[in-house]
Design a protein around this motif. Sequence first.
Motif, short mmCIF file in Angstrom:
data_model
loop_
_atom_site.label_atom_id
_atom_site.label_comp_id
_atom_site.label_asym_id
_atom_site.label_seq_id
_atom_site.Cartn_x
_atom_site.Cartn_y
_atom_site.Cartn_z
N LYS A 122 0.85 -1.19 0.00
CA LYS A 122 0.00 0.00 0.00
C LYS A 122 0.89 1.24 0.00
O LYS A 122 1.93 1.25 0.64
N LYS A 123 0.43 2.26 -0.71
CA LYS A 123 1.14 3.53 -0.68
C LYS A 123 0.35 4.50 0.19
O LYS A 123 -0.85 4.68 -0.01
N ASN A 124 1.02 5.09 1.15
CA ASN A 124 0.40 6.05 2.05
C ASN A 124 1.08 7.40 1.89
O ASN A 124 2.31 7.48 1.83
N GLY A 138 5.36 10.26 0.11
CA GLY A 138 4.69 8.99 -0.15
C GLY A 138 5.56 7.83 0.27
O GLY A 138 6.76 7.81 0.00
N ALA A 140 5.61 3.66 0.09
CA ALA A 140 5.02 2.43 -0.44
C ALA A 140 5.84 1.25 0.10
O ALA A 140 6.90 0.91 -0.44
N THR A 142 7.09 -2.40 0.83
CA THR A 142 7.11 -3.68 0.15
C THR A 142 7.26 -4.84 1.13
O THR A 142 6.89 -5.96 0.83
N TYR A 159 10.80 0.02 1.86
CA TYR A 159 9.79 0.84 1.21
C TYR A 159 10.39 1.73 0.14
O TYR A 159 11.58 2.03 0.14
N ASP A 162 8.75 8.59 -2.06
CA ASP A 162 8.67 9.70 -3.01
C ASP A 162 8.37 10.98 -2.26
O ASP A 162 7.74 10.98 -1.22
N TYR A 167 9.67 10.06 -7.33
CA TYR A 167 10.38 8.94 -6.73
C TYR A 167 11.77 9.39 -6.30
O TYR A 167 12.51 9.99 -7.08
#
Length: 187
Positions: A122-124, A138, A140, A142, A159, A162, A167
Amino acid sequence: MPSHIPFCRSRSAIRNRYRLKTIKNDIQKKREEHQKRMEKDVLISIRGLQYLMDEESGEQEPVEVMTTGSYYKKNGHHFLIYDEATEGFDMMTHNMIKFTENALEVRKRGLIDVHMIFEEDKKNISFYHTPYGMINMGVAATKVRMKETPDQILLKAEYALDINDSYVGDCVIDIEVRPREGGKLNL
């Protein structure tokens, strides 16, 4: 013949039930002892590596914080609380890290304000408030993993990061928690 026959347990069934109850009590006592050892004063080591994409040298940028703090566990969630000083500023940042086996939340309040959530796949997005301005960040995740033993908790999050929708790189954060009394951090 009577319609009901009194239930009669064999001696082995009674012994097995007693043994099971004893084992459950022993497990609960060990959990409580572990909880007592890990509550309150702990040593916290937070190590992070950033693999920056635009870096000409291609070298890793390690960041490490070693401090004391408080630990407790509530409703299946682990909590770390500690204060952090920032070089060149008098104001402290109050930190709270909340985690489970596969999720991590970092909240900072004070000189730096942010609430970051690391959940696998999920990207938060969060707003990182610094003395120099606000950054849209951001995260994300993994991979988020936790390993718990009676004298140590290890937490690892991998993770992609960004900043302002661009990025920046892949990052890793490792957190090690040990009881302060008699505990040593691996340096």
